[in-house]
Write a protein that holds these residues in place. Structure first.
Motif, PDB file in Angstrom:
ATOM      1  N   LYS A   1      22.940  20.712  39.293  1.00 12.02           N
ATOM      2  CA  LYS A   1      21.828  19.831  39.658  1.00 12.02           C
ATOM      3  C   LYS A   1      22.013  19.278  41.063  1.00 12.02           C
ATOM      4  CE  LYS A   1      19.233  15.800  38.038  1.00 12.02           C
ATOM      5  NZ  LYS A   1      19.142  14.737  36.988  1.00 12.02           N
ATOM      6  N   SER A   2      23.271  18.901  41.380  1.00 16.74           N
ATOM      7  CA  SER A   2      23.547  18.367  42.719  1.00 16.74           C
ATOM      8  C   SER A   2      23.389  19.441  43.792  1.00 16.74           C
ATOM      9  CB  SER A   2      24.955  17.777  42.773  1.00 16.74           C
ATOM     10  OG  SER A   2      25.941  18.797  42.685  1.00 16.74           O
ATOM     11  N   MET A   3      23.761  20.683  43.450  1.00 14.36           N
ATOM     12  CA  MET A   3      23.647  21.772  44.414  1.00 14.36           C
ATOM     13  C   MET A   3      22.193  22.136  44.693  1.00 14.36           C
ATOM     14  SD  MET A   3      26.532  22.421  45.575  1.00 14.36           S
ATOM     15  CE  MET A   3      25.933  23.784  46.559  1.00 14.36           C
ATOM     16  N   ALA A   4      21.319  21.886  43.715  1.00  6.39           N
ATOM     17  CA  ALA A   4      19.905  22.210  43.896  1.00  6.39           C
ATOM     18  C   ALA A   4      19.283  21.413  45.029  1.00  6.39           C
ATOM     19  CB  ALA A   4      19.144  21.958  42.604  1.00  6.39           C
ATOM     20  N   GLY A   5      19.896  20.266  45.344  1.00  8.65           N
ATOM     21  CA  GLY A   5      19.391  19.433  46.435  1.00  8.65           C
ATOM     22  C   GLY A   5      19.934  19.815  47.792  1.00  8.65           C
ATOM     23  N   ASN A   6      20.861  20.765  47.837  1.00  9.13           N
ATOM     24  CA  ASN A   6      21.440  21.206  49.109  1.00  9.13           C
ATOM     25  C   ASN A   6      20.590  22.316  49.732  1.00  9.13           C
ATOM     26  OD1 ASN A   6      23.463  19.404  48.640  1.00  9.13           O
ATOM     27  ND2 ASN A   6      25.012  20.933  48.105  1.00  9.13           N
ATOM     28  N   ASN A   7      20.804  22.528  51.012  1.00  4.59           N
ATOM     29  CA  ASN A   7      20.022  23.566  51.692  1.00  4.59           C
ATOM     30  C   ASN A   7      20.617  24.957  51.434  1.00  4.59           C
ATOM     31  OD1 ASN A   7      22.159  24.042  53.560  1.00  4.59           O
ATOM     32  ND2 ASN A   7      21.405  22.413  54.896  1.00  4.59           N
TER      33      ASN A   7
ATOM     34  N   VAL B   1      25.022  28.841  50.021  1.00  6.83           N
ATOM     35  CA  VAL B   1      25.771  30.067  50.299  1.00  6.83           C
ATOM     36  C   VAL B   1      27.265  29.766  50.353  1.00  6.83           C
ATOM     37  CG1 VAL B   1      26.287  31.809  52.051  1.00  6.83           C
ATOM     38  CG2 VAL B   1      23.913  31.282  51.492  1.00  6.83           C
ATOM     39  N   ALA B   2      27.634  28.696  51.059  1.00 11.08           N
ATOM     40  CA  ALA B   2      29.049  28.313  51.176  1.00 11.08           C
ATOM     41  C   ALA B   2      29.631  27.996  49.802  1.00 11.08           C
ATOM     42  CB  ALA B   2      29.186  27.117  52.110  1.00 11.08           C
ATOM     43  N   ASP B   3      28.865  27.312  48.985  1.00 13.40           N
ATOM     44  CA  ASP B   3      29.307  26.966  47.637  1.00 13.40           C
ATOM     45  C   ASP B   3      29.488  28.213  46.782  1.00 13.40           C
ATOM     46  OD1 ASP B   3      29.546  24.813  45.431  1.00 13.40           O
ATOM     47  OD2 ASP B   3      28.045  26.191  44.650  1.00 13.40           O
TER      48      ASP B   3
ATOM     49  N   LEU C   1      17.640  31.380  37.313  1.00 16.96           N
ATOM     50  CA  LEU C   1      18.671  31.838  38.242  1.00 16.96           C
ATOM     51  C   LEU C   1      19.057  33.275  37.904  1.00 16.96           C
ATOM     52  CD1 LEU C   1      20.885  28.611  38.111  1.00 16.96           C
ATOM     53  CD2 LEU C   1      19.118  29.176  39.796  1.00 16.96           C
ATOM     54  N   ILE C   2      20.039  33.826  38.608  1.00 24.95           N
ATOM     55  CA  ILE C   2      20.551  35.166  38.327  1.00 24.95           C
ATOM     56  C   ILE C   2      22.079  35.150  38.372  1.00 24.95           C
ATOM     57  CG2 ILE C   2      18.535  36.458  39.122  1.00 24.95           C
ATOM     58  CD1 ILE C   2      19.949  36.869  41.812  1.00 24.95           C
ATOM     59  N   PRO C   3      22.742  36.028  37.615  1.00 26.33           N
ATOM     60  CA  PRO C   3      24.207  36.078  37.613  1.00 26.33           C
ATOM     61  C   PRO C   3      24.747  36.861  38.813  1.00 26.33           C
ATOM     62  CG  PRO C   3      23.357  37.673  36.068  1.00 26.33           C
ATOM     63  CD  PRO C   3      22.165  36.945  36.614  1.00 26.33           C
ATOM     64  N   ALA C   4      24.414  36.406  40.001  1.00 24.27           N
ATOM     65  CA  ALA C   4      24.633  37.200  41.219  1.00 24.27           C
ATOM     66  C   ALA C   4      26.108  37.409  41.535  1.00 24.27           C
ATOM     67  CB  ALA C   4      23.927  36.533  42.399  1.00 24.27           C
TER      68      ALA C   4
END
Length: 260
Positions: free
Chosen positions: A68-74, A79-81, A138-141
């Motif tokens: 949820k917190s990552m959804a607010g990132n650009n 990508v870095a995460d 999402l996808i299991p990328a």
């Protein structure tokens, strides 16, 4: 600390994730801890690495609060995460030592990546598996290269798209796990005994050989390479000891070392 690495007297590394209150879901901190521990284990003179978790479930995959917190990132931050999760899968998949994964309860999402990255996987009969990403849009990328290698493209087309829950028996049929066990402690001891009976260098070389051969055409280059590989290990100290022990009808020195 939610991740611990313990080295036994027989040089077996036990890597355990203990976050049962979160169903062993992983966030950025847990991923960083796992990477650190696996990289350390990869550098050690050990005979095997066991991956296990504490509690009722193996892992729920990514922690929902973290997601949820990552959804607010650009985009760049995401990508870095994601590269950190990719690094976790890579260091586990490329561990030079044999790896054994023990699965109980639920294994969802990214947890299937961890399982697919290990050489041997054993699950309890009541284990449940799910590539659940598309349910969340999402996808299991990041885990896809390892899961597809384990279960094949045809099966991935079904389970990536349906996000259906499947049983341990289905996981066995798919090739995601190797065995179903009603006693993971016994299975761990059984597989570790098998691994410790074998030449340490030979086991590491066999892992490398699989990566070198899998997916490549059987041509003159590959034939020459494999001939060189067997010749190299035959004349190595371990190869000489193994052959001598066999013809002398005695246990090789690495078996004695494992029992000390």
């Amino acid at each position: 600390m939610s991740v611990t690495l313990t080295i036994t007297k027989t040089k077996v590394a036990i890597l355990e994730l203990s976050r049962p209150e979160k169903h062993n879901a992983f966030d950025d901190a847990v991923i960083a801890e796992l990477i650190k521990c696996i990289e350390h284990a990869n550098s050690l003179d050990i005979r095997a690495l066991v991956l296990k978790t504490d509690g009722k479930h193996f892992s729920a995959g990514a922690d929902l609060g973290w997601m949820k917190s990552m959804a607010g990132n650009n985009f760049d931050e995401n990508v870095a995460d994601s590269k950190q999760l990719a690094k976790l899968m890579s260091v586990l998949a490329n561990c030079p030592h044999p790896t054994l994964c023990l699965v109980q309860g639920a294994a969802f999402g990214g947890a299937l990546g961890l399982i697919a990255c290990c050489d041997i996987a054993v699950a309890t009969e009541n284990a449940k598996f799910c590539l659940s990403e598309v349910k969340l849009g999402l996808i299991p990328a990041v885990i896809s290269p390892y899961v597809i290698k384990a279960i094949g493209e045809r099966q991935a087309r079904r389970y990536f798209l349906t996000a259906e829950v499947f049983t341990a028996n289905t996981a066995l049929d798919l090739g995601l796990i190797h065995e179903i066990s009603d006693d993971l402690v016994h299975s761990q001891a059984q597989f570790i005994e098998l691994l410790l009976n074998n030449g340490p260098s030979a086991v590491r070389s066999a892992k490398t050989l699989i990566n070198e051969v899998a997916g490549n055409p059987i041509d003159e280059t590959l034939i020459h390479h494999t001939a060189q590989r067997i010749a190299q290990i035959r004349v190595s100290p371990e190869g000489q000891e193994g052959l001598s022990a066999f013809f002398d009808k005695r246990a090789p020195n690495w078996q004695h070392a494992a029992k000390q």
